[in-house]
Design a protein around this motif. Structure first.
Motif, PDB file in Angstrom:
ATOM      1  N   ALA A  96       0.830  -1.211   0.000  1.00 34.47           N
ATOM      2  CA  ALA A  96       0.000   0.000   0.000  1.00 34.47           C
ATOM      3  C   ALA A  96       0.861   1.257   0.000  1.00 34.47           C
ATOM      4  O   ALA A  96       0.533   2.230  -0.692  1.00 34.47           O
ATOM      5  N   GLY A  97       1.961   1.241   0.765  1.00 32.42           N
ATOM      6  CA  GLY A  97       2.835   2.411   0.805  1.00 32.42           C
ATOM      7  C   GLY A  97       3.357   2.769  -0.574  1.00 32.42           C
ATOM      8  O   GLY A  97       3.363   3.949  -0.971  1.00 32.42           O
ATOM      9  N   LYS A  98       3.766   1.760  -1.334  1.00 34.06           N
ATOM     10  CA  LYS A  98       4.259   1.994  -2.702  1.00 34.06           C
ATOM     11  C   LYS A  98       3.133   2.439  -3.622  1.00 34.06           C
ATOM     12  O   LYS A  98       3.309   3.334  -4.459  1.00 34.06           O
ATOM     13  N   LEU A  99       1.968   1.819  -3.484  1.00 33.89           N
ATOM     14  CA  LEU A  99       0.816   2.185  -4.301  1.00 33.89           C
ATOM     15  C   LEU A  99       0.429   3.647  -4.084  1.00 33.89           C
ATOM     16  O   LEU A  99       0.173   4.388  -5.044  1.00 33.89           O
ATOM     17  N   ILE A 100       0.408   4.061  -2.830  1.00 30.23           N
ATOM     18  CA  ILE A 100       0.043   5.445  -2.499  1.00 30.23           C
ATOM     19  C   ILE A 100       1.073   6.418  -3.048  1.00 30.23           C
ATOM     20  O   ILE A 100       0.727   7.460  -3.626  1.00 30.23           O
ATOM     21  N   ALA A 101       2.355   6.098  -2.875  1.00 33.55           N
ATOM     22  CA  ALA A 101       3.415   6.990  -3.367  1.00 33.55           C
ATOM     23  C   ALA A 101       3.340   7.156  -4.881  1.00 33.55           C
ATOM     24  O   ALA A 101       3.458   8.277  -5.406  1.00 33.55           O
ATOM     25  N   GLU A 102       3.128   6.057  -5.591  1.00 31.73           N
ATOM     26  CA  GLU A 102       3.073   6.126  -7.054  1.00 31.73           C
ATOM     27  C   GLU A 102       1.818   6.863  -7.525  1.00 31.73           C
ATOM     28  O   GLU A 102       1.877   7.678  -8.456  1.00 31.73           O
ATOM     29  N   ALA A 103       0.685   6.594  -6.894  1.00 33.15           N
ATOM     30  CA  ALA A 103      -0.554   7.269  -7.278  1.00 33.15           C
ATOM     31  C   ALA A 103      -0.470   8.763  -6.998  1.00 33.15           C
ATOM     32  O   ALA A 103      -1.016   9.579  -7.755  1.00 33.15           O
ATOM     33  N   SER A 104       0.222   9.142  -5.930  1.00 30.72           N
ATOM     34  CA  SER A 104       0.384  10.565  -5.597  1.00 30.72           C
ATOM     35  C   SER A 104       1.152  11.289  -6.693  1.00 30.72           C
ATOM     36  O   SER A 104       0.850  12.445  -7.017  1.00 30.72           O
ATOM     37  N   PHE A 105       2.136  10.624  -7.273  1.00 33.41           N
ATOM     38  CA  PHE A 105       2.887  11.227  -8.376  1.00 33.41           C
ATOM     39  C   PHE A 105       2.031  11.272  -9.644  1.00 33.41           C
ATOM     40  O   PHE A 105       1.933  12.305 -10.314  1.00 33.41           O
ATOM     41  N   LEU A 106       1.404  10.155  -9.968  1.00 33.77           N
ATOM     42  CA  LEU A 106       0.629  10.068 -11.204  1.00 33.77           C
ATOM     43  C   LEU A 106      -0.566  11.016 -11.204  1.00 33.77           C
ATOM     44  O   LEU A 106      -0.993  11.482 -12.268  1.00 33.77           O
ATOM     45  N   ALA A 107      -1.106  11.327 -10.026  1.00 32.27           N
ATOM     46  CA  ALA A 107      -2.259  12.230  -9.928  1.00 32.27           C
ATOM     47  C   ALA A 107      -1.934  13.625 -10.440  1.00 32.27           C
ATOM     48  O   ALA A 107      -2.837  14.403 -10.763  1.00 32.27           O
ATOM     49  N   GLY A 108      -0.645  13.935 -10.556  1.00 39.04           N
ATOM     50  CA  GLY A 108      -0.227  15.243 -11.047  1.00 39.04           C
ATOM     51  C   GLY A 108       0.018  15.297 -12.539  1.00 39.04           C
ATOM     52  O   GLY A 108       0.399  16.352 -13.067  1.00 39.04           O
ATOM     53  N   LEU A 109      -0.179  14.190 -13.238  1.00 37.81           N
ATOM     54  CA  LEU A 109       0.082  14.160 -14.680  1.00 37.81           C
ATOM     55  C   LEU A 109      -1.157  14.580 -15.470  1.00 37.81           C
ATOM     56  O   LEU A 109      -2.247  14.021 -15.286  1.00 37.81           O
ATOM     57  N   LEU A 110      -0.968  15.529 -16.363  1.00 37.25           N
ATOM     58  CA  LEU A 110      -2.073  16.099 -17.132  1.00 37.25           C
ATOM     59  C   LEU A 110      -2.772  15.071 -18.002  1.00 37.25           C
ATOM     60  O   LEU A 110      -4.002  15.090 -18.168  1.00 37.25           O
ATOM     61  N   LYS A 111      -2.016  14.147 -18.587  1.00 41.84           N
ATOM     62  CA  LYS A 111      -2.594  13.233 -19.570  1.00 41.84           C
ATOM     63  C   LYS A 111      -3.287  12.015 -18.955  1.00 41.84           C
ATOM     64  O   LYS A 111      -3.840  11.184 -19.684  1.00 41.84           O
ATOM     65  N   ILE A 112      -3.251  11.903 -17.645  1.00 39.79           N
ATOM     66  CA  ILE A 112      -4.090  10.899 -16.977  1.00 39.79           C
ATOM     67  C   ILE A 112      -5.395  11.593 -16.629  1.00 39.79           C
ATOM     68  O   ILE A 112      -5.429  12.482 -15.770  1.00 39.79           O
ATOM     69  N   GLN A 113      -6.464  11.219 -17.305  1.00 37.38           N
ATOM     70  CA  GLN A 113      -7.743  11.895 -17.134  1.00 37.38           C
ATOM     71  C   GLN A 113      -8.690  11.053 -16.290  1.00 37.38           C
ATOM     72  O   GLN A 113      -8.795   9.839 -16.472  1.00 37.38           O
ATOM     73  N   THR A 114      -9.365  11.720 -15.375  1.00 32.16           N
ATOM     74  CA  THR A 114     -10.325  11.060 -14.493  1.00 32.16           C
ATOM     75  C   THR A 114     -11.553  11.945 -14.357  1.00 32.16           C
ATOM     76  O   THR A 114     -11.507  13.151 -14.595  1.00 32.16           O
ATOM     77  N   THR A 115     -12.659  11.326 -13.961  1.00 37.11           N
ATOM     78  CA  THR A 115     -13.887  12.071 -13.699  1.00 37.11           C
ATOM     79  C   THR A 115     -14.371  11.778 -12.285  1.00 37.11           C
ATOM     80  O   THR A 115     -14.090  10.709 -11.724  1.00 37.11           O
ATOM     81  N   ASP A 116     -15.098  12.729 -11.712  1.00 31.13           N
ATOM     82  CA  ASP A 116     -15.650  12.524 -10.376  1.00 31.13           C
ATOM     83  C   ASP A 116     -16.947  11.728 -10.462  1.00 31.13           C
ATOM     84  O   ASP A 116     -17.347  11.263 -11.550  1.00 31.13           O
ATOM     85  N   ASP A 117     -17.630  11.561  -9.342  1.00 29.81           N
ATOM     86  CA  ASP A 117     -18.835  10.730  -9.299  1.00 29.81           C
ATOM     87  C   ASP A 117     -19.974  11.305 -10.140  1.00 29.81           C
ATOM     88  O   ASP A 117     -20.906  10.583 -10.509  1.00 29.81           O
ATOM     89  N   GLU A 118     -19.914  12.608 -10.427  1.00 26.36           N
ATOM     90  CA  GLU A 118     -20.948  13.253 -11.239  1.00 26.36           C
ATOM     91  C   GLU A 118     -20.562  13.298 -12.719  1.00 26.36           C
ATOM     92  O   GLU A 118     -21.287  13.860 -13.535  1.00 26.36           O
ATOM     93  N   GLY A 119     -19.399  12.745 -13.060  1.00 30.36           N
ATOM     94  CA  GLY A 119     -18.971  12.726 -14.444  1.00 30.36           C
ATOM     95  C   GLY A 119     -18.185  13.937 -14.887  1.00 30.36           C
ATOM     96  O   GLY A 119     -17.882  14.092 -16.081  1.00 30.36           O
ATOM     97  N   ASN A 120     -17.847  14.820 -13.938  1.00 28.64           N
ATOM     98  CA  ASN A 120     -17.061  16.011 -14.267  1.00 28.64           C
ATOM     99  C   ASN A 120     -15.570  15.672 -14.299  1.00 28.64           C
ATOM    100  O   ASN A 120     -15.082  14.913 -13.456  1.00 28.64           O
ATOM    101  N   GLN A 121     -14.857  16.249 -15.260  1.00 25.16           N
ATOM    102  CA  GLN A 121     -13.422  15.988 -15.352  1.00 25.16           C
ATOM    103  C   GLN A 121     -12.695  16.597 -14.156  1.00 25.16           C
ATOM    104  O   GLN A 121     -12.936  17.739 -13.780  1.00 25.16           O
TER     105      GLN A 121
END
Length: 245
Positions: free
Chosen positions: A115-140
């Motif tokens: 989990a520690g590694k997963l969290i660290a990697e996700a924290s970095f990837l969350a800052g990348l522009l080209k990884i796109q995600t939407t919230d529960d309402e479908g907003n980017q």
């Protein structure tokens, strides 16, 4: 809700054992703090999923956090893959924390290090522009990267990069830990399943002893230690002097 600090633990009670004193300190300073549990702790020998949720809610109340959520990953069997990273990236972008407190990168329980590694990697990837995600309402969602990921020290002792004085809130911290009445030593609930590594009086004593030992490192009664892969910096030596006073 934007948070100042997001504490993430793979099991309910990880955050309480690892960094609840630091959380209480920050809440008392007016910071917005949240907790994200990755699993429901369903493989725990004692208690049930239902009791774990109730205990986690009670502990959250004692710490004064603004929100506590659970990603419902599989206890013991989650993996470090794209699906799980994307779950975390969405959560990090939702709460936009400045600091993340995370599981240790290596520990006795294999879930902790994974989990520690997963969290660290996700924290970095969350800052990348080209990884796109939407919230529960479908907003980017907007990209977001926390300034620091600090890993709290768990069962195996590690050399800390940062030590936080929790002396003033130590009793409150222990109440948050003891909210997990089915998990830790409770003389009124000794028949709530077989004894485990963490349900004995000796384990509770080791929790107190660890906090005393960390406190001794910085000349206070009780403290919590953290490791970080990113160097901690200050703008001037005045920060050291102010901290000392």
């Amino acid at each position: 809700m934007k948070l100042d600090i997001l504490a993430i633990g793979v099991h309910p009670d990880d955050v309480e054992l690892g960094c609840s004193g630091t959380i209480i300190n920050e809440v008392k300073k007016g910071k917005k703090v949240g907790i994200l549990d990755l699993t429901q702790g369903e493989l725990g020998t004692r208690g049930t999923i239902e009791t774990r949720y109730a205990e986690a809610a009670r502990a959250a109340q004692l710490m004064g956090v603004q929100v506590r959520a659970n990603l419902c990953m599989r206890d013991g069997f989650f993996i470090d893959d794209e699906t799980h990273k994307m779950q975390l990236i969405k959560a990090i972008r939702r709460y936009q924390p400045e600091v993340i407190l995370a599981n240790a990168l290596e520990d006795r329980h294999p879930d902790h290090g994974r989990a520690g590694k997963l969290i660290a990697e996700a924290s970095f990837l969350a800052g990348l522009l080209k990884i796109q995600t939407t919230d529960d309402e479908g907003n980017q969602q907007e990209r977001w990267r926390p300034k620091y990921v600090l890993h709290y020290i768990q069962d195996r002792l590690q050399e800390p990069d940062l030590v936080v004085d929790i002396s003033d809130v130590f009793d409150q911290r222990m109440l948050a830990i003891e909210a997990y009445t089915t998990q830790f030593y409770n003389p009124d609930m000794e028949d709530d399943g077989p004894q485990t590594y963490i349900s004995t009086p000796d384990f509770r004593e080791s929790v107190v002893a660890r906090a005393r030992m960390m406190g001794k490192r910085i000349g206070v009664r009780f403290a919590e230690g953290f490791t970080t892969q990113k160097s901690l910096g200050i703008k001037s030596l005045d920060a050291l002097i102010q901290n000392e006073t």
